[in-house]
Design a protein around this motif. Structure first.
Motif, PDB file in Angstrom:
ATOM      1  N   SER A  27       0.762  -0.634   0.538  1.00 30.07           N
ATOM      2  CA  SER A  27       0.017   0.194  -0.204  1.00 30.07           C
ATOM      3  C   SER A  27       1.049   0.958  -0.201  1.00 30.07           C
ATOM      4  O   SER A  27       2.158   1.223   0.298  1.00 30.07           O
ATOM      5  CB  SER A  27      -0.927  -0.435   0.813  1.00 30.07           C
ATOM      6  N   ILE A  34       0.622   5.863   0.433  1.00 27.97           N
ATOM      7  CA  ILE A  34      -0.277   7.107   0.968  1.00 27.97           C
ATOM      8  C   ILE A  34       0.153   8.001   1.011  1.00 27.97           C
ATOM      9  O   ILE A  34       1.888   8.363   0.796  1.00 27.97           O
ATOM     10  CB  ILE A  34      -0.152   7.123   2.502  1.00 27.97           C
ATOM     11  N   GLU A  93      -2.763  -1.686  -2.862  1.00 27.52           N
ATOM     12  CA  GLU A  93      -3.625  -0.601  -2.236  1.00 27.52           C
ATOM     13  C   GLU A  93      -3.393   1.163  -2.094  1.00 27.52           C
ATOM     14  O   GLU A  93      -2.259   1.085  -2.274  1.00 27.52           O
ATOM     15  CB  GLU A  93      -4.156  -0.417  -0.472  1.00 27.52           C
ATOM     16  N   TYR A  99      -3.920   5.213  -1.186  1.00 25.24           N
ATOM     17  CA  TYR A  99      -4.449   6.232  -0.487  1.00 25.24           C
ATOM     18  C   TYR A  99      -3.865   7.487  -0.927  1.00 25.24           C
ATOM     19  O   TYR A  99      -3.036   7.493  -0.856  1.00 25.24           O
ATOM     20  CB  TYR A  99      -4.201   6.244   0.714  1.00 25.24           C
ATOM     21  N   THR A 151      -2.684   8.959  -7.011  1.00 23.40           N
ATOM     22  CA  THR A 151      -3.847   7.926  -7.491  1.00 23.40           C
ATOM     23  C   THR A 151      -3.913   7.149  -9.094  1.00 23.40           C
ATOM     24  O   THR A 151      -4.425   6.541  -9.669  1.00 23.40           O
ATOM     25  CB  THR A 151      -5.257   8.530  -7.190  1.00 23.40           C
ATOM     26  N   ILE A 171     -13.141  10.130   3.994  1.00 18.33           N
ATOM     27  CA  ILE A 171     -13.471   8.622   3.152  1.00 18.33           C
ATOM     28  C   ILE A 171     -14.121   8.960   1.755  1.00 18.33           C
ATOM     29  O   ILE A 171     -14.938   8.882   2.255  1.00 18.33           O
ATOM     30  CB  ILE A 171     -12.679   7.433   3.614  1.00 18.33           C
ATOM     31  N   LYS A 206      -8.550   1.985  -4.795  1.00 17.33           N
ATOM     32  CA  LYS A 206      -7.861   3.096  -4.647  1.00 17.33           C
ATOM     33  C   LYS A 206      -8.763   4.045  -3.605  1.00 17.33           C
ATOM     34  O   LYS A 206     -10.469   3.573  -3.374  1.00 17.33           O
ATOM     35  CB  LYS A 206      -7.779   3.817  -5.834  1.00 17.33           C
ATOM     36  N   TYR A 207      -8.247   4.339  -2.198  1.00 15.12           N
ATOM     37  CA  TYR A 207      -9.337   5.188  -1.383  1.00 15.12           C
ATOM     38  C   TYR A 207      -8.960   6.873  -1.406  1.00 15.12           C
ATOM     39  O   TYR A 207      -7.668   7.360  -1.780  1.00 15.12           O
ATOM     40  CB  TYR A 207      -9.187   4.240  -0.134  1.00 15.12           C
ATOM     41  N   THR A 238      -9.517  10.424   0.304  1.00 17.90           N
ATOM     42  CA  THR A 238     -10.267  11.409   0.917  1.00 17.90           C
ATOM     43  C   THR A 238     -10.582  12.713   0.642  1.00 17.90           C
ATOM     44  O   THR A 238      -9.761  13.421  -0.388  1.00 17.90           O
ATOM     45  CB  THR A 238      -8.793  11.815   2.406  1.00 17.90           C
ATOM     46  N   ALA A 241      -2.812  12.669   5.906  1.00 21.20           N
ATOM     47  CA  ALA A 241      -2.354  11.532   5.359  1.00 21.20           C
ATOM     48  C   ALA A 241      -1.803  10.950   6.574  1.00 21.20           C
ATOM     49  O   ALA A 241      -2.628   9.581   6.643  1.00 21.20           O
ATOM     50  CB  ALA A 241      -2.211  12.186   4.359  1.00 21.20           C
ATOM     51  N   LEU A 280      -8.028   7.769   7.424  1.00 21.52           N
ATOM     52  CA  LEU A 280      -7.832   7.282   6.902  1.00 21.52           C
ATOM     53  C   LEU A 280      -6.311   5.574   7.698  1.00 21.52           C
ATOM     54  O   LEU A 280      -6.551   4.799   6.761  1.00 21.52           O
ATOM     55  CB  LEU A 280      -6.930   8.192   6.218  1.00 21.52           C
ATOM     56  N   TRP A 292      -6.522   2.345   6.932  1.00 25.78           N
ATOM     57  CA  TRP A 292      -5.667   1.182   6.453  1.00 25.78           C
ATOM     58  C   TRP A 292      -4.616   0.392   7.006  1.00 25.78           C
ATOM     59  O   TRP A 292      -4.820  -1.262   5.677  1.00 25.78           O
ATOM     60  CB  TRP A 292      -4.438   2.089   5.500  1.00 25.78           C
TER      61      TRP A 292
END
Length: 497
Positions: free
Chosen positions: A163, A165, A234, A236, A251, A275, A451-452, A454, A466, A483, A487
């Motif tokens: 993942s 961020i 993932e 974020y 992203t 989110i 994809k997440y 905020t 973040a 967030l 995760w």
């Protein structure tokens, strides 16, 4: 009895330190719902490696809730033990040395931690990694470096969750503003090798003169194939207000869907943690021209300026009066500091090239300083030559079609998929991607990415928020805790599958 361990590696960003990821470690501990057995801080004080070990819920702590080591009764639940390691070998100025060199330093720490656990009778059977900001790129190179070993690191250590961020996956993009163009020009020249790589201005080697980030995104590369082995991938990112790593690169999207969101009347549905659940352009405003849009020229609006320049009366006037005096001094100080750091970085890399070797049989990192640039190039290229891959036989490498771009998330309405769609015709603030960055978008979006996003319009610095980087000094950073909790939950759920 051998205890099974899930090792989770956390990697901070440019000019960062392990302290920036303490909240991520804390939320992972809470999500595990076990007992902390120990916390170790090793290495020099300026570059510490922080490791936390947790066992299952059967054991209870001895009542101490402080950060120092807490002794508990040994007890391990069925799914084993969780070990969280915050990498420390690439702290602060060391992050200037390049994504590849930083990754080799983290690889050394991973090797040392696994050896340490083995001495304690424990086996790392699960492996996860999270990278924040530049750390996400370091994590991607790390995955390729580990997968290039013979046999692959992932043959023995099951890859669970990868993942990132707020990571600039295809580098820092350039917008059609003077400020963005100036920063792109300077950034590639005053931040040593990392700056060149972040602004996609490097040629990685004589054999492959593409930028490193493009090489890492190529489906034929060991980096890409290493990512494919993870059970969960993932991303974020912040939809708005991340002035360090804008939404598109975080992203892996070819356009900025949220550019000038207020003028375009974008409606966002988000939960209590910010989110995003869904978003759209309101139908009744779709045909209206954006109001108060940026005019072409300087392209600098108040919303993109640092928070210190957005104070109310009378502080805003005081700052504006002092601005002509302070700006040259600030610029000189920044450029001087960056130049000194770049010089130190080049000196470190020269020393490293004299001491690091790349023998045919060596697949482990021999020193905490990492491997030299040439040793890394040789090692990766040697492995890739031996691979027979047909993953991209039907992918057009030189002329990527924008019609192939698609998002792996349900958050994006179909009429926002195409960078040339009419929904973006009236946007003054536009992203200007290089051909190599377009290719990276195409390739990386073929991975099964979750994809997440905020939505924090009230936050001035979404990049630090973040990861809840410094909640004591900046209470607003607490907005990002939801967030991090998401995760942590997703990372541990992936390990249970």
């Amino acid at each position: 009895m051998t205890h099974k361990v899930h090792l989770v590696v956390l990697i901070h960003g440019l000019w960062g330190s392990p302290a920036h990821l303490l909240v991520a470690e804390e939320e992972l501990e809470k999500a595990w719902a076990g007992s902390k057995t120990s916390q170790d801080i090793s290495g020099p004080s300026e570059d510490p490696t922080i490791t936390t070990r947790l066992t299952g819920v059967q054991s209870r702590s001895n009542g101490s809730s402080s950060r120092p080591t807490t002794k508990t009764k040994e007890s391990v639940r069925q799914d084993g033990e969780l070990v969280i390691m915050i990498a420390g070998g690439m702290t602060s100025q060391l992050t200037y040395d390049g994504v590849d060199v930083c990754a080799s330093r983290v690889a050394y720490e991973v090797d040392q931690k696994i050896k340490e656990l083995q001495k304690d009778g424990k086996t790392v059977n699960k492996f996860s990694v999270m990278g924040y900001s530049l750390g996400g790129l370091v994590a991607r190179y790390l995955v390729g470096l580990l997968h290039s070993r013979q046999p692959s690191f992932f043959d023995k250590h099951r890859p669970i969750s990868f993942s990132t961020i707020s990571t600039p996956h295809y580098g820092i993009p350039k917008y059609n503003t003077l400020l963005s163009r100036v920063l792109s020009y300077l950034g590639a020249r005053i931040m040593s090798r990392s700056g060149e790589q972040l602004y996609v201005a490097d040629n990685y080697s004589d054999e492959d003169q593409r930028p490193l980030l493009e090489i890492m995104a190529d489906p034929r590369s060991i980096f890409y194939q290493g990512l494919e082995k993870f059970e969960r991938l993932e991303i974020y990112a912040s939809a708005i207000n991340d002035h360090s790593v804008p939404y598109p690169t975080a992203t892996i999207e070819p356009v900025d869907h949220f550019a000038q969101w207020e003028q375009r009347h974008i409606s966002v549905d988000s939960d209590a943690d910010g989110i995003i659940q869904s978003w759209s352009v309101r139908e009744d405003d779709r045909t209206e021209k954006p109001k108060n849009g940026n005019k072409k020229g300087w392209g600098i609006k108040m919303g993109t300026l640092p928070p210190v320049l957005r104070y109310r009366f009378p502080f805003n006037y005081i700052i504006l009066l002092l601005f002509p005096i302070m700006l040259p001094l600030i610029v000189i100080l920044i450029l001087t500091r960056q130049s000194l750091d770049t010089r130190r970085s080049k000196h470190r890399l020269q020393l490293l090239s004299q001491t690091s070797t790349s023998s045919e049989g060596s697949y482990h990192i021999p020193h905490p300083s990492g491997m030299s640039i040439q040793a890394l190039r040789d090692g990766i290229r040697r492995i890739e030559r031996s691979l027979e891959s047909d993953l991209v036989e039907n992918v057009p490498l030189d002329s990527p079609s924008t019609s192939l771009f698609k998002s792996s998330s349900a958050l994006f309405p179909h009429d926002h998929q195409n960078p040339n769609s009419s929904a973006h015709e009236d946007i003054d603030l536009k992203i200007e991607l290089k051909d190599s960055q377009m290719r990276m978008c195409l390739w990386l979006n073929q991975l099964p990415l979750e994809k997440y996003l905020t939505w924090w319009p009230e936050i001035g610095n979404a990049h630090a928020t973040a990861i809840v980087r410094d909640p004591k000094q900046f209470p607003a950073h607490e907005r990002g805790r939801g967030l991090i909790k998401l995760w942590a939950k997703n990372t541990l759920n992936a390990a249970k599958a």
